[in-house]
Enzyme design. Structure first.
Site, PDB file in Angstrom:
ATOM      1  N   ASP A  21       0.778  -1.072   0.009  1.00 50.74           N
ATOM      2  CA  ASP A  21      -0.104  -0.025  -0.023  1.00 50.74           C
ATOM      3  C   ASP A  21       0.765   1.273   0.034  1.00 50.74           C
ATOM      4  O   ASP A  21       1.898   1.270   0.550  1.00 50.74           O
ATOM      5  CB  ASP A  21      -0.987  -0.053   1.426  1.00 50.74           C
ATOM      6  CG  ASP A  21      -2.231   1.105   0.907  1.00 50.74           C
ATOM      7  OD1 ASP A  21      -2.264   1.423   0.061  1.00 50.74           O
ATOM      8  OD2 ASP A  21      -2.732   1.325   2.002  1.00 50.74           O
ATOM      9  N   ASN A  23       1.571   3.573  -2.921  1.00 43.88           N
ATOM     10  CA  ASN A  23       1.857   3.830  -4.582  1.00 43.88           C
ATOM     11  C   ASN A  23       1.347   5.036  -4.873  1.00 43.88           C
ATOM     12  O   ASN A  23       2.128   5.840  -5.205  1.00 43.88           O
ATOM     13  CB  ASN A  23       1.562   2.844  -5.405  1.00 43.88           C
ATOM     14  CG  ASN A  23       1.980   1.585  -5.206  1.00 43.88           C
ATOM     15  OD1 ASN A  23       2.892   1.091  -4.450  1.00 43.88           O
ATOM     16  ND2 ASN A  23       1.299   0.382  -5.983  1.00 43.88           N
ATOM     17  N   ARG A  25       0.025   7.605  -2.745  1.00 47.14           N
ATOM     18  CA  ARG A  25       0.779   8.672  -1.982  1.00 47.14           C
ATOM     19  C   ARG A  25       2.093   8.838  -2.317  1.00 47.14           C
ATOM     20  O   ARG A  25       2.466   9.864  -2.292  1.00 47.14           O
ATOM     21  CB  ARG A  25       0.427   8.340  -0.401  1.00 47.14           C
ATOM     22  CG  ARG A  25      -0.822   8.839  -0.179  1.00 47.14           C
ATOM     23  CD  ARG A  25      -1.189   8.121   1.330  1.00 47.14           C
ATOM     24  NE  ARG A  25      -1.551   6.607   1.465  1.00 47.14           N
ATOM     25  CZ  ARG A  25      -1.265   5.506   2.151  1.00 47.14           C
ATOM     26  NH1 ARG A  25      -1.022   6.190   3.384  1.00 47.14           N
ATOM     27  NH2 ARG A  25      -1.562   4.537   1.929  1.00 47.14           N
ATOM     28  N   ARG A  34      -0.647   8.823 -10.313  1.00 47.32           N
ATOM     29  CA  ARG A  34      -0.702   7.580  -9.418  1.00 47.32           C
ATOM     30  C   ARG A  34      -0.240   6.360 -10.199  1.00 47.32           C
ATOM     31  O   ARG A  34       0.470   5.625  -9.508  1.00 47.32           O
ATOM     32  CB  ARG A  34      -2.062   7.349  -9.153  1.00 47.32           C
ATOM     33  CG  ARG A  34      -2.830   8.463  -7.935  1.00 47.32           C
ATOM     34  CD  ARG A  34      -4.392   8.002  -7.902  1.00 47.32           C
ATOM     35  NE  ARG A  34      -4.466   6.786  -6.981  1.00 47.32           N
ATOM     36  CZ  ARG A  34      -4.368   6.585  -5.888  1.00 47.32           C
ATOM     37  NH1 ARG A  34      -3.939   7.712  -5.038  1.00 47.32           N
ATOM     38  NH2 ARG A  34      -4.238   5.478  -5.407  1.00 47.32           N
ATOM     39  N   SER A  66      -7.425  -5.156  -4.712  1.00 46.08           N
ATOM     40  CA  SER A  66      -8.563  -6.013  -4.335  1.00 46.08           C
ATOM     41  C   SER A  66      -9.788  -5.875  -4.871  1.00 46.08           C
ATOM     42  O   SER A  66     -10.027  -4.858  -6.024  1.00 46.08           O
ATOM     43  CB  SER A  66      -8.683  -5.226  -2.896  1.00 46.08           C
ATOM     44  OG  SER A  66      -9.007  -3.997  -3.058  1.00 46.08           O
ATOM     45  N   GLU A  68     -12.497  -4.412  -3.910  1.00 40.73           N
ATOM     46  CA  GLU A  68     -12.828  -3.168  -3.653  1.00 40.73           C
ATOM     47  C   GLU A  68     -12.034  -2.216  -4.477  1.00 40.73           C
ATOM     48  O   GLU A  68     -13.010  -1.114  -4.705  1.00 40.73           O
ATOM     49  CB  GLU A  68     -12.509  -2.987  -2.090  1.00 40.73           C
ATOM     50  CG  GLU A  68     -13.484  -3.532  -1.113  1.00 40.73           C
ATOM     51  CD  GLU A  68     -13.194  -5.139  -1.172  1.00 40.73           C
ATOM     52  OE1 GLU A  68     -11.973  -5.367  -1.149  1.00 40.73           O
ATOM     53  OE2 GLU A  68     -13.921  -5.885  -0.515  1.00 40.73           O
ATOM     54  N   ASN A  69     -11.065  -2.491  -4.824  1.00 41.58           N
ATOM     55  CA  ASN A  69     -10.184  -1.401  -5.611  1.00 41.58           C
ATOM     56  C   ASN A  69     -10.939  -1.189  -7.335  1.00 41.58           C
ATOM     57  O   ASN A  69     -10.527  -0.388  -7.963  1.00 41.58           O
ATOM     58  CB  ASN A  69      -8.710  -2.004  -6.102  1.00 41.58           C
ATOM     59  CG  ASN A  69      -7.884  -1.691  -4.671  1.00 41.58           C
ATOM     60  OD1 ASN A  69      -6.956  -2.527  -4.571  1.00 41.58           O
ATOM     61  ND2 ASN A  69      -8.091  -0.789  -3.650  1.00 41.58           N
ATOM     62  N   ARG A 188      -4.644  -1.993   9.077  1.00 45.80           N
ATOM     63  CA  ARG A 188      -5.775  -2.898   8.743  1.00 45.80           C
ATOM     64  C   ARG A 188      -5.149  -3.818   7.898  1.00 45.80           C
ATOM     65  O   ARG A 188      -4.368  -3.716   7.010  1.00 45.80           O
ATOM     66  CB  ARG A 188      -6.805  -1.954   8.377  1.00 45.80           C
ATOM     67  CG  ARG A 188      -6.647  -1.224   7.147  1.00 45.80           C
ATOM     68  CD  ARG A 188      -7.780  -0.387   6.539  1.00 45.80           C
ATOM     69  NE  ARG A 188      -7.714   0.833   5.754  1.00 45.80           N
ATOM     70  CZ  ARG A 188      -7.518   2.075   5.977  1.00 45.80           C
ATOM     71  NH1 ARG A 188      -7.652   2.431   7.077  1.00 45.80           N
ATOM     72  NH2 ARG A 188      -7.332   2.754   4.705  1.00 45.80           N
ATOM     73  N   GLU A 201       1.963 -13.317  12.180  1.00 42.23           N
ATOM     74  CA  GLU A 201       2.699 -11.985  12.864  1.00 42.23           C
ATOM     75  C   GLU A 201       2.421 -11.142  12.053  1.00 42.23           C
ATOM     76  O   GLU A 201       2.738 -10.969  10.991  1.00 42.23           O
ATOM     77  CB  GLU A 201       4.158 -12.178  13.197  1.00 42.23           C
ATOM     78  CG  GLU A 201       4.528 -13.711  13.971  1.00 42.23           C
ATOM     79  CD  GLU A 201       3.742 -13.429  15.595  1.00 42.23           C
ATOM     80  OE1 GLU A 201       3.719 -12.414  15.819  1.00 42.23           O
ATOM     81  OE2 GLU A 201       3.757 -14.566  15.936  1.00 42.23           O
TER      82      GLU A 201
HETATM   83  C1  IPE Z   1      -5.342  -2.602  -0.136  1.00 42.49           C
HETATM   84  O1  IPE Z   1      -4.852  -1.247  -0.279  1.00 42.49           O
HETATM   85  C2  IPE Z   1      -5.345  -3.379  -1.467  1.00 42.49           C
HETATM   86  C3  IPE Z   1      -3.987  -3.620  -2.251  1.00 42.49           C
HETATM   87  C4  IPE Z   1      -2.937  -2.975  -1.300  1.00 42.49           C
HETATM   88  C5  IPE Z   1      -3.940  -4.001  -3.533  1.00 42.49           C
HETATM   89  P1  IPE Z   1      -5.940  -0.045  -0.426  1.00 42.49           P
HETATM   90  O2  IPE Z   1      -5.331   1.117  -0.272  1.00 42.49           O
HETATM   91  O3  IPE Z   1      -7.044  -0.598  -1.269  1.00 42.49           O
HETATM   92  O4  IPE Z   1      -6.716  -0.269   1.292  1.00 42.49           O
HETATM   93  P2  IPE Z   1      -7.684   0.622   1.870  1.00 42.49           P
HETATM   94  O5  IPE Z   1      -8.892   0.777   0.895  1.00 42.49           O
HETATM   95  O6  IPE Z   1      -7.204   2.077   2.014  1.00 42.49           O
HETATM   96  O7  IPE Z   1      -8.090  -0.096   2.937  1.00 42.49           O
HETATM   97  C1  IPE Z   2      -1.837   0.097  -3.390  1.00 41.65           C
HETATM   98  O1  IPE Z   2      -1.625   1.471  -3.270  1.00 41.65           O
HETATM   99  C2  IPE Z   2      -1.780  -0.476  -4.548  1.00 41.65           C
HETATM  100  C3  IPE Z   2      -3.142  -0.831  -5.164  1.00 41.65           C
HETATM  101  C4  IPE Z   2      -4.369  -0.602  -4.258  1.00 41.65           C
HETATM  102  C5  IPE Z   2      -3.385  -1.122  -6.401  1.00 41.65           C
HETATM  103  P1  IPE Z   2      -2.453   2.472  -3.252  1.00 41.65           P
HETATM  104  O2  IPE Z   2      -3.049   2.693  -4.886  1.00 41.65           O
HETATM  105  O3  IPE Z   2      -3.696   2.164  -2.481  1.00 41.65           O
HETATM  106  O4  IPE Z   2      -1.791   3.816  -2.775  1.00 41.65           O
HETATM  107  P2  IPE Z   2      -2.422   4.854  -1.796  1.00 41.65           P
HETATM  108  O5  IPE Z   2      -2.980   4.039  -0.386  1.00 41.65           O
HETATM  109  O6  IPE Z   2      -3.611   5.532  -2.551  1.00 41.65           O
HETATM  110  O7  IPE Z   2      -0.998   5.840  -1.445  1.00 41.65           O
HETATM  111 MG    MG Z   3      -3.943   2.357  -0.388  1.00 41.92          MG
END
Ligand code: IPE
Ligand code: IPE
Ligand code: MG
Length: 242
Positions: A21, A23, A25, A34, A66, A68-69, A188, A201
């Site tokens: 997580d 990428n 930001r 992004r 995910s 949800e993504n 989380r 762990e």
């Molecule tokens: C979790 O990251 C999913 C992946 C790393 C692929 P998210 O960025 O989607 O998680 P939330 O939405 O902040 O919980």
């Molecule tokens: C995780 O990075 C990778 C994927 C969910 C595809 P994010 O895209 O969730 O990055 P942030 O959380 O917005 O920084």
């Molecule tokens: Mg994220």
């Protein structure tokens, strides 16, 4: 100094799960799109997995997308699919050479057809490999995975045991993750490997994923090695076992 160094005494996890997580930001901080963060993240993912295998970790599961993504803007999703289209097969060939079996876990039928073809090809190439594995979670959601397992059991007319459920998950036959790492400052699990991580762990890093280095992975493993894993027992009982 030596505190974060892996040595002969270090217990190496048998299965590391990584929630990659941060990428977006990471890119935003650099005033970049992004998609640039996702590209850097993918490169880091490959580097980290190679390092994990070099350290003797046999299984690595990475959370790349995910379920949800799938609600993210289409432009971002297309950028992610393009990364798979342009780079995935080449990167994964490296693992094939090392005898690592590659599995994509998740509702892959929801991915674009050409991406599904790439995935099928890569999985086919490595299906003969045993003992070492990479799982890339794409369109993955843990609750959906468990519901799928339950429905498979119902179809078979079974009253299930825990072992039955494990054997109906995407990760069937693999050791459960013993170390779960999440980068990006959030504490989380975001619907990742909920069943399999019952006794993992949990290691959380404030670093954004593209910044999570090989050294950071080693630090997490050394931390893992220092944990007392009681599995419900007392310290005294655990000491007797050693
Ligand atoms: C979790 O990251 C999913 C992946 C790393 C692929 P998210 O960025 O989607 O998680 P939330 O939405 O902040 O919980
Ligand atoms: C995780 O990075 C990778 C994927 C969910 C595809 P994010 O895209 O969730 O990055 P942030 O959380 O917005 O920084
Ligand atoms: Mg994220």
């Amino acid at each position: 100094m030596g505190r974060n160094k892996i040595n002969g005494e270090t217990k190496i996890p048998q299965h590391i799960a990584i929630i990659m997580d941060g990428n977006g930001r990471w890119a935003k901080k650099r005033l970049m799109p992004r998609s640039f963060g996702h590209k850097k993240g993918m490169e880091r993912m490959i580097g980290l997995m190679e390092h994990a295998f070099d350290l003797g970790v046999p299984y690595v599961t990475v959370y790349a997308l995910s379920t949800e993504n799938l609600t993210r803007p289409e432009e971002e999703l297309n950028g992610l699919y393009d990364l798979i289209r342009n780079h995935f097969e080449g990167y994964m060939d490296r693992f094939c050479e090392k005898g690592v079996r590659l599995r994509i876990i998740g509702e892959t039928h929801r991915l674009p057809a050409d991406v599904q073809e790439i995935i099928a090809r890569v999985e086919e190439k490595t299906k003969g490999c045993v003992g070492k594995g990479v799982n890339v979670a794409l369109c993955y959601g843990s609750r959906a995975e468990i519901v799928r397992a339950v429905n498979l059991a119902v179809e078979q007319g079974k009253t299930v045991t825990e072992a039955d459920v494990s054997s109906l998950l995407y990760t069937a036959g693999q050791p459960d993750p013993d170390l779960m790492i999440r980068t990006g400052k959030e504490i989380r699990l975001s619907n990742f490997l909920l069943w399999q991580s019952a006794y993992a762990e949990l290691y959380f890093s404030d670093k954004m994923f593209p910044d999570f280095s090989d050294k950071d992975l080693e630090k997490a493993i050394v931390w893992f090695s220092s944990r007392t894993r009681r599995f419900g027992k007392t310290d005294e009982q655990v000491e007797c076992l050693h």
